[in-house]
Design an enzyme around this catalytic site. Structure first.
Site, PDB file in Angstrom:
ATOM      1  N   LYS A  13       0.826  -1.217   0.000  1.00  0.00           N
ATOM      2  CA  LYS A  13       0.000   0.000   0.000  1.00  0.00           C
ATOM      3  C   LYS A  13       0.858   1.264   0.000  1.00  0.00           C
ATOM      4  O   LYS A  13       0.576   2.204  -0.730  1.00  0.00           O
ATOM      5  CB  LYS A  13      -0.912   0.052   1.248  1.00  0.00           C
ATOM      6  CG  LYS A  13      -1.879  -1.092   1.376  1.00  0.00           C
ATOM      7  CD  LYS A  13      -2.863  -0.850   2.515  1.00  0.00           C
ATOM      8  CE  LYS A  13      -2.238  -0.770   3.894  1.00  0.00           C
ATOM      9  NZ  LYS A  13      -1.589  -2.003   4.371  1.00  0.00           N
ATOM     10  N   ARG A  88      -8.699   0.923   9.629  1.00  0.00           N
ATOM     11  CA  ARG A  88      -8.271  -0.457   9.837  1.00  0.00           C
ATOM     12  C   ARG A  88      -9.273  -1.230  10.675  1.00  0.00           C
ATOM     13  O   ARG A  88      -9.078  -2.417  10.926  1.00  0.00           O
ATOM     14  CB  ARG A  88      -6.933  -0.465  10.555  1.00  0.00           C
ATOM     15  CG  ARG A  88      -5.721  -0.745   9.660  1.00  0.00           C
ATOM     16  CD  ARG A  88      -4.511  -0.647  10.559  1.00  0.00           C
ATOM     17  NE  ARG A  88      -3.347  -1.323  10.113  1.00  0.00           N
ATOM     18  CZ  ARG A  88      -2.298  -0.724   9.556  1.00  0.00           C
ATOM     19  NH1 ARG A  88      -2.327   0.543   9.267  1.00  0.00           N
ATOM     20  NH2 ARG A  88      -1.221  -1.425   9.287  1.00  0.00           N
ATOM     21  N   ARG A 123      11.784  -6.438   3.951  1.00  0.00           N
ATOM     22  CA  ARG A 123      11.533  -4.996   3.864  1.00  0.00           C
ATOM     23  C   ARG A 123      12.533  -4.211   4.718  1.00  0.00           C
ATOM     24  O   ARG A 123      12.870  -4.605   5.827  1.00  0.00           O
ATOM     25  CB  ARG A 123      10.109  -4.706   4.337  1.00  0.00           C
ATOM     26  CG  ARG A 123       9.770  -3.226   4.328  1.00  0.00           C
ATOM     27  CD  ARG A 123       8.322  -2.966   4.181  1.00  0.00           C
ATOM     28  NE  ARG A 123       7.587  -3.185   5.415  1.00  0.00           N
ATOM     29  CZ  ARG A 123       6.307  -2.873   5.550  1.00  0.00           C
ATOM     30  NH1 ARG A 123       5.639  -2.398   4.523  1.00  0.00           N
ATOM     31  NH2 ARG A 123       5.699  -3.097   6.688  1.00  0.00           N
ATOM     32  N   ARG A 156      12.164  -2.567  10.409  1.00  0.00           N
ATOM     33  CA  ARG A 156      11.244  -2.123  11.453  1.00  0.00           C
ATOM     34  C   ARG A 156      11.060  -3.247  12.472  1.00  0.00           C
ATOM     35  O   ARG A 156      10.981  -4.404  12.094  1.00  0.00           O
ATOM     36  CB  ARG A 156       9.874  -1.801  10.829  1.00  0.00           C
ATOM     37  CG  ARG A 156       9.790  -0.405  10.286  1.00  0.00           C
ATOM     38  CD  ARG A 156       8.616  -0.198   9.385  1.00  0.00           C
ATOM     39  NE  ARG A 156       7.351  -0.746   9.874  1.00  0.00           N
ATOM     40  CZ  ARG A 156       6.190  -0.582   9.250  1.00  0.00           C
ATOM     41  NH1 ARG A 156       6.134   0.115   8.135  1.00  0.00           N
ATOM     42  NH2 ARG A 156       5.097  -1.096   9.725  1.00  0.00           N
ATOM     43  N   ARG A 167       0.437  -9.430  13.275  1.00  0.00           N
ATOM     44  CA  ARG A 167      -0.171  -8.343  12.491  1.00  0.00           C
ATOM     45  C   ARG A 167      -1.132  -8.918  11.450  1.00  0.00           C
ATOM     46  O   ARG A 167      -2.174  -8.327  11.169  1.00  0.00           O
ATOM     47  CB  ARG A 167       0.916  -7.520  11.801  1.00  0.00           C
ATOM     48  CG  ARG A 167       1.724  -6.700  12.794  1.00  0.00           C
ATOM     49  CD  ARG A 167       2.887  -6.025  12.136  1.00  0.00           C
ATOM     50  NE  ARG A 167       2.498  -4.911  11.299  1.00  0.00           N
ATOM     51  CZ  ARG A 167       3.293  -4.340  10.406  1.00  0.00           C
ATOM     52  NH1 ARG A 167       4.519  -4.781  10.226  1.00  0.00           N
ATOM     53  NH2 ARG A 167       2.863  -3.325   9.688  1.00  0.00           N
TER      54      ARG A 167
HETATM   55  P1  AMP Z   1       1.651   0.499   9.001  1.00  0.00           P
HETATM   56  O1  AMP Z   1       2.918   1.225   8.759  1.00  0.00           O
HETATM   57  O2  AMP Z   1       0.470   1.086   8.274  1.00  0.00           O
HETATM   58  O3  AMP Z   1       1.777  -0.985   8.805  1.00  0.00           O
HETATM   59  O4  AMP Z   1       1.292   0.706  10.566  1.00  0.00           O
HETATM   60  C1  AMP Z   1       2.189   0.270  11.575  1.00  0.00           C
HETATM   61  C2  AMP Z   1       1.472   0.142  12.894  1.00  0.00           C
HETATM   62  O5  AMP Z   1       0.907   1.409  13.264  1.00  0.00           O
HETATM   63  C3  AMP Z   1       0.301  -0.828  12.925  1.00  0.00           C
HETATM   64  O6  AMP Z   1       0.721  -2.164  13.103  1.00  0.00           O
HETATM   65  C4  AMP Z   1      -0.472  -0.279  14.122  1.00  0.00           C
HETATM   66  O7  AMP Z   1       0.139  -0.630  15.356  1.00  0.00           O
HETATM   67  C5  AMP Z   1      -0.331   1.223  13.933  1.00  0.00           C
HETATM   68  N1  AMP Z   1      -1.408   1.761  13.064  1.00  0.00           N
HETATM   69  C6  AMP Z   1      -1.276   2.373  11.858  1.00  0.00           C
HETATM   70  N2  AMP Z   1      -2.462   2.724  11.348  1.00  0.00           N
HETATM   71  C7  AMP Z   1      -3.392   2.315  12.256  1.00  0.00           C
HETATM   72  C8  AMP Z   1      -4.811   2.357  12.300  1.00  0.00           C
HETATM   73  N3  AMP Z   1      -5.529   2.899  11.308  1.00  0.00           N
HETATM   74  N4  AMP Z   1      -5.420   1.822  13.394  1.00  0.00           N
HETATM   75  C9  AMP Z   1      -4.734   1.297  14.402  1.00  0.00           C
HETATM   76  N5  AMP Z   1      -3.397   1.196  14.418  1.00  0.00           N
HETATM   77  C10 AMP Z   1      -2.718   1.703  13.355  1.00  0.00           C
END
Ligand code: AMP
Length: 210
Positions: A13, A88, A123, A156, A167
């Protein structure tokens, strides 16, 4: 145009959001990036989010909804935006509807779990600007160094294999129901994530311009 990109963590994404952002000249808003930035600068929100994020759990709805509310009123969002990683959960999608935000298209990038696990272990992200790379599929010009800002590339914490598994579990239970939510609103298009980033981009653009 107001766009939501759905898909499991690691479905691509972020990379696709960057491409669309340049093509349509609208900002890509990643709640994950905003939270990581807050964590780096040590804000109260960052501290609150830290333990959730590092364990692979979702940050509480009210925190991320607050982030989005603040972000989408900014001037650069007046012609639209791409949401990457938000909503989410169903309550997050409902919050967006309640804000009166009319989403034009929701594109779900589908990638099987096994592929996700493989991708996420390779990644690497720039610790300075957050740009995303992959040891196999999107190599930087110089190993370990960001093409864009010369920052150091790191893995990360939440891309470690055990965290990736949790996740994905969270994705299937909390986020996947959003497909049905937006299908019912007639806004959902599903795109199969391809081996080559450019091939997924082509399908994504076709979906957006259909
Ligand atoms: P991402 O980089 O989008 O994979 O987000 C990394 C982490 O940030 C996720 O695993 C969550 O812990 C937190 N996070 C990001 N976006 C959201 C969301 N919309 N709702 C809840 N947690 C989020």
């Amino acid at each position: 145009m107001k766009i939501i990109l759905l898909g499991a963590p690691g479905a691509g994404k972020g990379t696709q959001a960057e491409v669309i952002c340049n093509r349509y000249n609208i900002p890509a808003i990643s709640t994950g990036n905003i939270i990581r930035e807050a964590l780096k600068t040590g804000t109260e929100m960052g501290l609150k989010a830290k333990s959730y994020m590092e364990s692979g759990a979702l940050v509480p709805d009210e925190v991320v909804i607050g982030i989005i509310k603040e972000r989408i009123v900014k001037d650069d969002c007046k012609d639209g935006f791409i949401l990457d990683g938000f909503p989410r959960t169903i309550p997050q999608a409902e919050a967006l509807d309640k804000m009166g935000i009319v989403i034009d298209k929701v594109v779900d990038i589908e990638v099987p779990d096994e592929k996700i696990i493989n991708r996420m272990s390779g990644r690497r992200v720039c610790e300075k600007c957050g740009a995303s790379y992959h040891l196999e599929y999107k190599k930087p010009k110089v190993e370990g160094i960001c093409d864009a800002c010369s920052g150091t590339l790191i893995q990360r914490k939440d891309d470690h294999p055990d965290t990736v598994k949790s996740r994905l579990d969270v994705y299937h239970s909390e986020t996947e129901p959003l497909k049905d939510y937006y299908e019912k609103q007639g806004k959902l298009t599903v795109v199969e994530g391809q081996e080559e980033i450019e091939d997924t981009t082509r399908l994504l653009i076709e979906a957006l311009e259909a």
